[in-house]
Design an enzyme around this catalytic site. Structure first.
Site, PDB file in Angstrom:
ATOM      1  N   ARG A  16      89.342  33.842   8.160  1.00  0.00           N
ATOM      2  CA  ARG A  16      88.154  33.241   8.792  1.00  0.00           C
ATOM      3  C   ARG A  16      87.724  34.054  10.000  1.00  0.00           C
ATOM      4  O   ARG A  16      86.520  34.186  10.278  1.00  0.00           O
ATOM      5  CB  ARG A  16      88.400  31.780   9.165  1.00  0.00           C
ATOM      6  CG  ARG A  16      89.512  31.578  10.173  1.00  0.00           C
ATOM      7  CD  ARG A  16      89.543  30.150  10.701  1.00  0.00           C
ATOM      8  NE  ARG A  16      90.699  29.931  11.548  1.00  0.00           N
ATOM      9  CZ  ARG A  16      90.782  28.970  12.451  1.00  0.00           C
ATOM     10  NH1 ARG A  16      89.779  28.134  12.619  1.00  0.00           N
ATOM     11  NH2 ARG A  16      91.863  28.826  13.169  1.00  0.00           N
ATOM     12  N   GLU A  64      76.933  17.548   5.797  1.00  0.00           N
ATOM     13  CA  GLU A  64      77.100  18.688   4.907  1.00  0.00           C
ATOM     14  C   GLU A  64      76.083  18.732   3.782  1.00  0.00           C
ATOM     15  O   GLU A  64      75.617  19.812   3.400  1.00  0.00           O
ATOM     16  CB  GLU A  64      78.518  18.705   4.325  1.00  0.00           C
ATOM     17  CG  GLU A  64      79.608  19.011   5.355  1.00  0.00           C
ATOM     18  CD  GLU A  64      79.952  17.847   6.266  1.00  0.00           C
ATOM     19  OE1 GLU A  64      79.506  16.706   5.980  1.00  0.00           O
ATOM     20  OE2 GLU A  64      80.657  18.046   7.269  1.00  0.00           O
ATOM     21  N   GLN A 127      91.788  17.329   5.075  1.00  0.00           N
ATOM     22  CA  GLN A 127      91.067  18.537   5.496  1.00  0.00           C
ATOM     23  C   GLN A 127      91.399  19.756   4.627  1.00  0.00           C
ATOM     24  O   GLN A 127      90.883  20.843   4.869  1.00  0.00           O
ATOM     25  CB  GLN A 127      91.390  18.897   6.955  1.00  0.00           C
ATOM     26  CG  GLN A 127      91.570  17.715   7.883  1.00  0.00           C
ATOM     27  CD  GLN A 127      90.271  17.035   8.243  1.00  0.00           C
ATOM     28  OE1 GLN A 127      89.373  17.660   8.775  1.00  0.00           O
ATOM     29  NE2 GLN A 127      90.149  15.754   7.939  1.00  0.00           N
ATOM     30  N   ARG A 173      92.943  29.613   7.092  1.00  0.00           N
ATOM     31  CA  ARG A 173      92.963  29.395   8.534  1.00  0.00           C
ATOM     32  C   ARG A 173      94.005  30.246   9.248  1.00  0.00           C
ATOM     33  O   ARG A 173      93.800  30.659  10.388  1.00  0.00           O
ATOM     34  CB  ARG A 173      93.229  27.913   8.813  1.00  0.00           C
ATOM     35  CG  ARG A 173      93.407  27.572  10.277  1.00  0.00           C
ATOM     36  CD  ARG A 173      93.576  26.082  10.495  1.00  0.00           C
ATOM     37  NE  ARG A 173      93.885  25.826  11.897  1.00  0.00           N
ATOM     38  CZ  ARG A 173      95.129  25.778  12.387  1.00  0.00           C
ATOM     39  NH1 ARG A 173      96.162  25.960  11.595  1.00  0.00           N
ATOM     40  NH2 ARG A 173      95.318  25.560  13.672  1.00  0.00           N
TER      41      ARG A 173
HETATM   42  C1  TPP Z   1      82.836  15.505   6.573  1.00  0.00           C
HETATM   43  C2  TPP Z   1      83.472  16.142   7.760  1.00  0.00           C
HETATM   44  N1  TPP Z   1      82.867  17.204   8.343  1.00  0.00           N
HETATM   45  C3  TPP Z   1      83.449  17.812   9.392  1.00  0.00           C
HETATM   46  C4  TPP Z   1      84.642  17.377   9.883  1.00  0.00           C
HETATM   47  C5  TPP Z   1      85.321  18.109  11.040  1.00  0.00           C
HETATM   48  N2  TPP Z   1      85.326  17.295  12.258  1.00  0.00           N
HETATM   49  C6  TPP Z   1      86.402  16.599  12.647  1.00  0.00           C
HETATM   50  S1  TPP Z   1      86.154  15.720  14.043  1.00  0.00           S
HETATM   51  C7  TPP Z   1      84.565  16.286  14.172  1.00  0.00           C
HETATM   52  C8  TPP Z   1      83.689  15.847  15.309  1.00  0.00           C
HETATM   53  C9  TPP Z   1      83.556  14.357  15.332  1.00  0.00           C
HETATM   54  O1  TPP Z   1      82.696  13.936  16.347  1.00  0.00           O
HETATM   55  P1  TPP Z   1      82.505  12.401  16.616  1.00  0.00           P
HETATM   56  O2  TPP Z   1      82.199  11.692  15.341  1.00  0.00           O
HETATM   57  O3  TPP Z   1      81.523  12.250  17.694  1.00  0.00           O
HETATM   58  O4  TPP Z   1      83.948  11.918  17.045  1.00  0.00           O
HETATM   59  P2  TPP Z   1      84.698  12.136  18.453  1.00  0.00           P
HETATM   60  O5  TPP Z   1      85.739  13.176  18.206  1.00  0.00           O
HETATM   61  O6  TPP Z   1      83.696  12.545  19.468  1.00  0.00           O
HETATM   62  O7  TPP Z   1      85.293  10.824  18.752  1.00  0.00           O
HETATM   63  C10 TPP Z   1      84.266  17.164  13.118  1.00  0.00           C
HETATM   64  C11 TPP Z   1      82.998  17.859  12.924  1.00  0.00           C
HETATM   65  C12 TPP Z   1      85.231  16.263   9.247  1.00  0.00           C
HETATM   66  N3  TPP Z   1      86.406  15.779   9.637  1.00  0.00           N
HETATM   67  N4  TPP Z   1      84.615  15.662   8.199  1.00  0.00           N
END
Ligand code: TPP
Ligand code: MG
Lengths: 319, 279
Positions: A16, A64, A127, A173
């Site tokens: 990556r 997505e 994941q 990764r």
């Molecule tokens: C479908 C999907 N896309 C991307 C991710 C990667 N990901 C994990 S946590 C996160 C951010 C989450 O933000 P939020 O919903 O605001 O939660 P917070 O951590 O701020 O509580 C992302 C993009 C995921 N887990 N699932």
């Protein structure tokens, strides 16, 4: 044990990371190149490009399916969108959008899935992309590439941009051993023999290439001369390399960090069965989800090791 | 019997503090994970488990009569493991195995390995649909069980969430409460910069939900919000819980210059400071 150590290889960068840097380096040469991200550009490494070319990097948020649709539109308007997320969120979450907005109309969209396989480690099965290759291969017209190291990822990134049409590039990764050098050849659809041998052929891709080279070193100590083929392109598959291996070595083991169903193993088996049937064995995740844990412990527990490849070689040679 | 635990306000505040400490301890021990995402949600989770809201049954965690809490933002699962430890489901030693090979306390909830997890989440955007399913089933079975679903503000970018919002309204699911943990950040930055969906309240409102905006790191406000949600009998409730990511240890995070602190544990050093701050 570090992957590649038994084969005398040195640990290099993660695929990556090589991908992100390559994109940035190719930004000027490909002025139509744009990235579309879903809030994980710092994980997939497209942020390296997006920081260098801010107006050409789009982050649509955690969405997505929308992300892929946007890429389809950008491609229809002449851009070369590189759309990326964790492999499983890209391929599984947005499958129908890839099908309808990319594959079916043959859009020039580059799909890049990072965090492929179980070697992502502690985050766990939700994941881990372990079915992404099967999903990508199930869509007509998509080229599917799984590079083995940083250098071939860099070369694959260029090849992907030069290719006209949809491509799926799968990246891991963790750090993997360097197998290639900058002047190595990388051609979509053309397998690389990374070690020659006459007694058996191990066909692998991704992180399993380094592990297979470790296995080949162990086998050499037992007097078994294994050929190792890096089958970096799963679609279109290099039939000639498979037929040659079956003819010359008479035994084939396929190793990959993916489920059995629909991965490299099933694709190679299809070719072997149709062209030159020989005994085959498979090293892969079988039919199960993994779990949280450290990457190397997981590879051990789920049987993606040099020892497992050696055992498969012994088994295929005893048949 | 599915029963709810009801602590006094002061006890609840103490429990919240204990849960915050556990979150930091287990993620630092794991060497990975999402402490800041867990910390913003502590008051809501504490109030649900200990403020008289979630009727649960230790002898039978899947008791059909139980109330349900689905953590759709599954990466914040340390808050859930910590709350369940505090509730006596698991020992400190057990949850200290977080993210280690073989441990059922995985990086994201795995309902196949822990019967206290209502859903296997980790791919964002899917929990509210599951909540709609639970709420529909409970209604069909004549159970008065309530289902709570917590989502992240970044997570609200997923289209499926809005499909579930429409479905819940269609079936007037008054036994369903959605909680948006609006901590202002997602993975790659501030939610206002990545994908700004504010204001959430008027959007839920437009979908026909009963909507409240609360101060989500105030125990009093959370208790009041949950009480109001239970009183609604004709439609689903959305609680927009305005929180701070990393709440409880912000003075420790501030000097790092990263107020999102997404997806990384505190170093041993920072963890010690944070624990002292929470003492
Ligand atoms: C479908 C999907 N896309 C991307 C991710 C990667 N990901 C994990 S946590 C996160 C951010 C989450 O933000 P939020 O919903 O605001 O939660 P917070 O951590 O701020 O509580 C992302 C993009 C995921 N887990 N699932
Ligand atoms: Mg958030």
């Amino acid at each position: 044990m570090t992957i590649g150590a038994a084969a005398g290889l040195k640990l290099g960068k993660a695929c990556r990371d090589a991908f992100g840097t390559a994109l940035k380096d190719l930004g000027d040469e490909f002025p139509n190149l744009v990235t579309v991200d879903g809030d994980v550009g710092n994980s997939t490494r497209t942020e390296v490009f997006a920081k260098a070319f801010p107006s050409r990097g789009f982050n649509v948020g955690i969405a997505e399916s929308n992300m892929v649709g946007v890429a389809g539109g950008l491609a229809a308007a002449g851009k070369i969108p590189v759309v990326s997320s964790f492999a499983v969120f890209l391929l599984a979450n947005a499958y129908d959008q890839i099908r309808m907005s990319v594959a079916y109309p043959g859009m020039n969209v580059k799909l890049v899935g990072s965090h492929a396989g179980i070697s992502i480690g502690e985050d766990g099965a939700s994941q881990m992309g372990i079915e992404d290759v099967a999903l990508a291969c199930s869509m007509p017209g998509i080229v599917v590439v799984v590079p083995a190291d940083a250098t071939s990822t860099r070369l694959a990134t260029r090849a992907m941009l030069e290719h006209v049409g949809p491509v799926y590039l799968r990246c891991g990764r963790i750090e993997v051993p360097d197998i290639y050098t900058a002047d190595s050849e990388f051609k979509i659809g053309k397998a690389n023999t990374v070690r020659d041998g006459k007694d058996v052929t191990i066909i692998a891709n991704g992180l399993m290439v380094g592990i297979s080279l470790d296995a080949a070193a162990a086998l050499a100590a037992q007097g078994v001369n294994a050929r190792v083929i890096d089958m970096h392109t799963i679609k279109p598959i290099d039939e000639a390399a498979i037929i040659k291996a079956a003819t010359e070595t008479g035994r084939i083991v396929v190793a990959e960090e993916h489920l059995m169903a629909g991965g490299l193993g099933s694709v190679v088996a299809g070719v072997v069965a149709r062209t030159k049937p020989v005994p085959m064995e498979f090293v892969n995740l079988g039919d199960r989800y993994a779990e949280s844990g450290d990457p190397h412990g997981l590879l051990q527990k789920y049987g993606l090791t040099a020892e497992a490849v050696v055992a498969a070689v012994e088994k295929v040679r005893s048949r | 019997m599915a029963d709810a635990t009801k602590l006094s306000l002061n006890e609840l505040k103490d429990a919240a503090k204990a849960i915050r400490r556990l979150i930091i301890q287990i993620t630092t021990e794991a060497g990975s994970g999402h402490p800041s995402s867990s910390l913003s949600a502590v008051e809501v989770v504490t109030a649900l488990y200990f403020g008289g809201y979630l009727r649960h049954n230790k002898a039978n965690p899947r008791d059909p009569k139980r109330d349900r809490f689905i953590l759709s933002k599954g990466h914040a699962v340390p808050v859930l493991y910590a709350a369940l430890c505090q509730a006596g489901y698991y020992s400190f030693e057990q949850i200290m195995t977080l993210r280690k090979l073989g441990s059922p306390f995985e990086g994201h909830p795995n309902m196949k390995r822990l019967d206290t997890m209502e859903a296997s989440t980790g791919s964002l955007g899917q929990g509210l649909s599951l909540g709609v399913g639970h709420a529909l089933a409970c209604r069909l079975d004549g159970l008065d069980a309530h289902t709570y679903v917590m989502m992240g503000d970044g997570e609200m970018g997923e289209g499926q969430v809005w499909e579930a919002i429409a479905t819940a309204e269609k079936y007037k699911l008054s036994n369903l409460t959605a909680i948006v943990d609006q901590n202002g950040y997602q993975q790659t930055g501030a939610t206002k910069d990545v994908l700004d969906l504010k204001p959430f309240a008027s959007k839920f409102d437009a979908f026909g939900w009963h909507t409240q905006v609360i101060e989500g790191n105030s125990m009093e406000a959370v208790l009041e919000g949950l009480a109001k949600a239970r009183a609604v009998t004709d439609r689903p409730t959305a609680i927009v819980s305005q929180t701070k990511k990393g709440f409880g240890i912000l003075p420790i995070l501030e000097p790092t210059g990263d107020l999102n602190y997404h997806g990384k544990p505190l170093s041993k050093e920072l963890a010690e400071k944070a624990l002292a701050h929470l003492a």
